[in-house]
Design a protein around this motif. Structure first.
Motif, PDB file in Angstrom:
ATOM      1  N   LYS A  52       0.951  -1.230  -0.081  1.00 53.20           N
ATOM      2  CA  LYS A  52      -0.131  -0.033  -0.045  1.00 53.20           C
ATOM      3  C   LYS A  52       0.689   1.243  -0.041  1.00 53.20           C
ATOM      4  O   LYS A  52       0.360   2.382  -0.342  1.00 53.20           O
ATOM      5  CB  LYS A  52      -0.934   0.178   1.126  1.00 53.20           C
ATOM      6  CG  LYS A  52      -2.093  -1.272   1.220  1.00 53.20           C
ATOM      7  CD  LYS A  52      -2.832  -0.930   2.406  1.00 53.20           C
ATOM      8  CE  LYS A  52      -4.188  -1.906   2.206  1.00 53.20           C
ATOM      9  NZ  LYS A  52      -5.038  -1.895   3.089  1.00 53.20           N
ATOM     10  N   ASN A  53       2.152   1.202   0.498  1.00 50.38           N
ATOM     11  CA  ASN A  53       2.949   2.665   0.388  1.00 50.38           C
ATOM     12  C   ASN A  53       4.456   1.871   0.360  1.00 50.38           C
ATOM     13  O   ASN A  53       4.997   2.126   1.436  1.00 50.38           O
ATOM     14  CB  ASN A  53       2.820   2.847   1.576  1.00 50.38           C
ATOM     15  CG  ASN A  53       3.351   4.542   1.705  1.00 50.38           C
ATOM     16  OD1 ASN A  53       4.046   4.968   0.911  1.00 50.38           O
ATOM     17  ND2 ASN A  53       2.673   5.526   2.643  1.00 50.38           N
ATOM     18  N   ARG A  54       4.820   1.525  -0.819  1.00 49.74           N
ATOM     19  CA  ARG A  54       5.921   0.610  -0.996  1.00 49.74           C
ATOM     20  C   ARG A  54       7.076   1.653  -0.634  1.00 49.74           C
ATOM     21  O   ARG A  54       8.192   1.051  -0.105  1.00 49.74           O
ATOM     22  CB  ARG A  54       5.967   0.142  -2.452  1.00 49.74           C
ATOM     23  CG  ARG A  54       7.201  -0.563  -2.912  1.00 49.74           C
ATOM     24  CD  ARG A  54       7.018  -1.302  -4.429  1.00 49.74           C
ATOM     25  NE  ARG A  54       8.193  -2.038  -4.789  1.00 49.74           N
ATOM     26  CZ  ARG A  54       9.240  -1.756  -5.178  1.00 49.74           C
ATOM     27  NH1 ARG A  54       9.460  -0.725  -5.173  1.00 49.74           N
ATOM     28  NH2 ARG A  54      10.228  -2.746  -5.446  1.00 49.74           N
ATOM     29  N   GLU A  55       7.247   3.042  -1.038  1.00 56.49           N
ATOM     30  CA  GLU A  55       8.545   3.825  -0.686  1.00 56.49           C
ATOM     31  C   GLU A  55       8.521   3.782   0.813  1.00 56.49           C
ATOM     32  O   GLU A  55       9.794   3.879   1.360  1.00 56.49           O
ATOM     33  CB  GLU A  55       8.253   4.967  -1.482  1.00 56.49           C
ATOM     34  CG  GLU A  55       7.963   5.204  -2.756  1.00 56.49           C
ATOM     35  CD  GLU A  55       9.446   4.393  -3.388  1.00 56.49           C
ATOM     36  OE1 GLU A  55      10.654   4.829  -3.128  1.00 56.49           O
ATOM     37  OE2 GLU A  55       9.227   3.563  -4.479  1.00 56.49           O
ATOM     38  N   VAL A  56       7.709   3.978   1.463  1.00 55.81           N
ATOM     39  CA  VAL A  56       7.776   4.063   3.055  1.00 55.81           C
ATOM     40  C   VAL A  56       8.289   2.708   3.541  1.00 55.81           C
ATOM     41  O   VAL A  56       9.338   2.471   4.369  1.00 55.81           O
ATOM     42  CB  VAL A  56       6.503   4.478   3.926  1.00 55.81           C
ATOM     43  CG1 VAL A  56       6.828   4.221   5.165  1.00 55.81           C
ATOM     44  CG2 VAL A  56       6.060   5.577   3.316  1.00 55.81           C
ATOM     45  N   ALA A  57       7.672   1.550   2.856  1.00 56.12           N
ATOM     46  CA  ALA A  57       8.261   0.253   3.453  1.00 56.12           C
ATOM     47  C   ALA A  57       9.811   0.124   3.256  1.00 56.12           C
ATOM     48  O   ALA A  57      10.673  -0.247   4.180  1.00 56.12           O
ATOM     49  CB  ALA A  57       7.795  -0.848   2.602  1.00 56.12           C
ATOM     50  N   ILE A  58      10.230   0.590   1.890  1.00 49.08           N
ATOM     51  CA  ILE A  58      11.680   0.521   1.600  1.00 49.08           C
ATOM     52  C   ILE A  58      12.433   1.366   2.576  1.00 49.08           C
ATOM     53  O   ILE A  58      13.480   0.848   2.982  1.00 49.08           O
ATOM     54  CB  ILE A  58      11.967   1.030   0.276  1.00 49.08           C
ATOM     55  CG1 ILE A  58      11.384   0.228  -0.787  1.00 49.08           C
ATOM     56  CG2 ILE A  58      13.356   1.280   0.015  1.00 49.08           C
ATOM     57  CD1 ILE A  58      11.321   0.686  -2.309  1.00 49.08           C
ATOM     58  N   ARG A  59      11.960   2.588   2.725  1.00 51.87           N
ATOM     59  CA  ARG A  59      12.817   3.369   3.729  1.00 51.87           C
ATOM     60  C   ARG A  59      13.039   2.873   4.915  1.00 51.87           C
ATOM     61  O   ARG A  59      13.779   2.897   5.834  1.00 51.87           O
ATOM     62  CB  ARG A  59      12.104   4.930   3.974  1.00 51.87           C
ATOM     63  CG  ARG A  59      12.496   5.688   5.078  1.00 51.87           C
ATOM     64  CD  ARG A  59      12.124   7.254   5.025  1.00 51.87           C
ATOM     65  NE  ARG A  59      12.500   7.570   6.532  1.00 51.87           N
ATOM     66  CZ  ARG A  59      12.206   8.677   6.989  1.00 51.87           C
ATOM     67  NH1 ARG A  59      11.584   9.827   6.027  1.00 51.87           N
ATOM     68  NH2 ARG A  59      12.680   9.389   7.961  1.00 51.87           N
ATOM     69  N   LEU A  60      11.833   2.122   5.745  1.00 53.90           N
ATOM     70  CA  LEU A  60      12.018   1.417   7.012  1.00 53.90           C
ATOM     71  C   LEU A  60      13.134   0.341   6.954  1.00 53.90           C
ATOM     72  O   LEU A  60      13.511  -0.074   7.811  1.00 53.90           O
ATOM     73  CB  LEU A  60      10.546   1.027   7.284  1.00 53.90           C
ATOM     74  CG  LEU A  60       9.584   2.029   7.855  1.00 53.90           C
ATOM     75  CD1 LEU A  60       8.120   1.433   8.141  1.00 53.90           C
ATOM     76  CD2 LEU A  60       9.964   2.796   8.915  1.00 53.90           C
ATOM     77  N   MET A  61      13.048  -0.586   5.975  1.00 49.29           N
ATOM     78  CA  MET A  61      14.003  -1.690   5.591  1.00 49.29           C
ATOM     79  C   MET A  61      15.397  -0.910   5.473  1.00 49.29           C
ATOM     80  O   MET A  61      16.199  -1.745   6.055  1.00 49.29           O
ATOM     81  CB  MET A  61      13.509  -2.368   4.446  1.00 49.29           C
ATOM     82  CG  MET A  61      12.402  -3.185   4.750  1.00 49.29           C
ATOM     83  SD  MET A  61      12.325  -4.263   5.985  1.00 49.29           S
ATOM     84  CE  MET A  61      13.494  -5.683   5.083  1.00 49.29           C
ATOM     85  N   GLN A  62      15.407   0.050   4.886  1.00 43.26           N
ATOM     86  CA  GLN A  62      16.973   0.566   4.821  1.00 43.26           C
ATOM     87  C   GLN A  62      17.519   1.467   6.151  1.00 43.26           C
ATOM     88  O   GLN A  62      18.497   1.704   6.142  1.00 43.26           O
ATOM     89  CB  GLN A  62      16.774   1.694   3.403  1.00 43.26           C
ATOM     90  CG  GLN A  62      16.879   0.843   2.409  1.00 43.26           C
ATOM     91  CD  GLN A  62      16.861   1.313   1.056  1.00 43.26           C
ATOM     92  OE1 GLN A  62      16.471   2.581   1.019  1.00 43.26           O
ATOM     93  NE2 GLN A  62      17.329   1.096  -0.120  1.00 43.26           N
ATOM     94  N   GLY A  63      16.256   2.005   6.648  1.00 40.76           N
ATOM     95  CA  GLY A  63      16.870   3.059   7.468  1.00 40.76           C
ATOM     96  C   GLY A  63      16.872   2.435   9.079  1.00 40.76           C
ATOM     97  O   GLY A  63      17.123   1.360   9.342  1.00 40.76           O
TER      98      GLY A  63
END
Length: 227
Positions: free
Chosen positions: A180-191
């Motif tokens: 539903k909000n892929r870019e935030v998922a990526i940021r959480l996985m990278q941050g």
């Protein structure tokens, strides 16, 4: 409208308990409440019908003595129309009785509010050291505020409760965000907003999802390898 009482509740329990389901559900939960074995869809329908036919206000103030009573109280809250003062008082009293992930998730996912008042409340809950208030905040985000980046980050960054059920809720949130909000998922996985443990749990949940493509499953698994 007649007041709903514990005798009626006990009759409902006797009529709808299943020994096999009791055994099954008892293996899924660590709740300290006695479990009778009533399926969630039956409790949901009963709650929906009950608010139309009885006054349940006294029932909601009774201390829960079994798992199904606690669950029913939560489900009733999702159907009743209160002003915000009454609603959040009842809701917070209910959360204080919670001792299990399913009591949290089933009821929380039944509340569909995207307003500023609820947003403020779940941010407040996320800051508590009570595991079930914190989990509530996370589940409410994935149910109602998955498209509001600022709410997601504020809730995630302000969590102070440390517990397996908080970590698993965060992992579940990331799985939902992949869809539903892929870019935030990526940021959480990278941050650094969530722990390494949460990221590993998230990868497992992503792999188990039928809504996520193999390409994304591989992508997020690779992200985890870079952690």
């Amino acid at each position: 409208m007649q007041s709903y009482n514990l005798i009626e509740f006990e009759e409902f329990v006797k009529a709808n308990s299943e020994e096999e389901y009791k055994s099954f559900h008892s293996r899924l939960t660590r709740s300290n409440y006695p479990i009778n074995g009533i399926r969630i869809p039956i409790l949901r329908k009963y709650a929906k019908d009950l608010v139309k036919s009885a006054d349940v206000r006294d029932f909601l103030t009774q201390k829960s003595t079994c798992y199904e009573q606690c669950m029913l109280k939560g489900l009733l809250i999702t159907h009743l129309k209160f002003d915000d003062t009454q609603f959040f008082q009842l809701l917070e009293d209910f959360i204080k009785e919670i001792d299990d992930w399913a009591l949290t998730d089933v009821v929380c996912s039944g509340i569909h509010r995207k307003d500023a008042v609820y947003e403020g409340k779940i941010k407040e809950y996320a800051k508590k050291d009570n595991v079930w208030f914190a989990r509530w905040g996370i589940v409410a985000v994935m149910t109602n505020f998955y498209d509001k980046d600022d709410v997601i980050y504020e809730v995630v960054e302000n969590l102070i409760a440390k517990d397996y059920y908080v970590d698993m809720a965060l992992a579940w949130l990331i799985q939902v965000l992949v869809v539903k909000n892929r870019e935030v998922a990526i940021r959480l996985m990278q941050g650094n907003e969530v722990s390494q443990v949460v990221k590993k749990y998230a990868v497992r949940k992503i792999k188990d999802s039928f809504r996520i493509s193999k390409q994304d499953k591989d992508y997020f698994a690779q992200l985890a390898l870079k952690i």
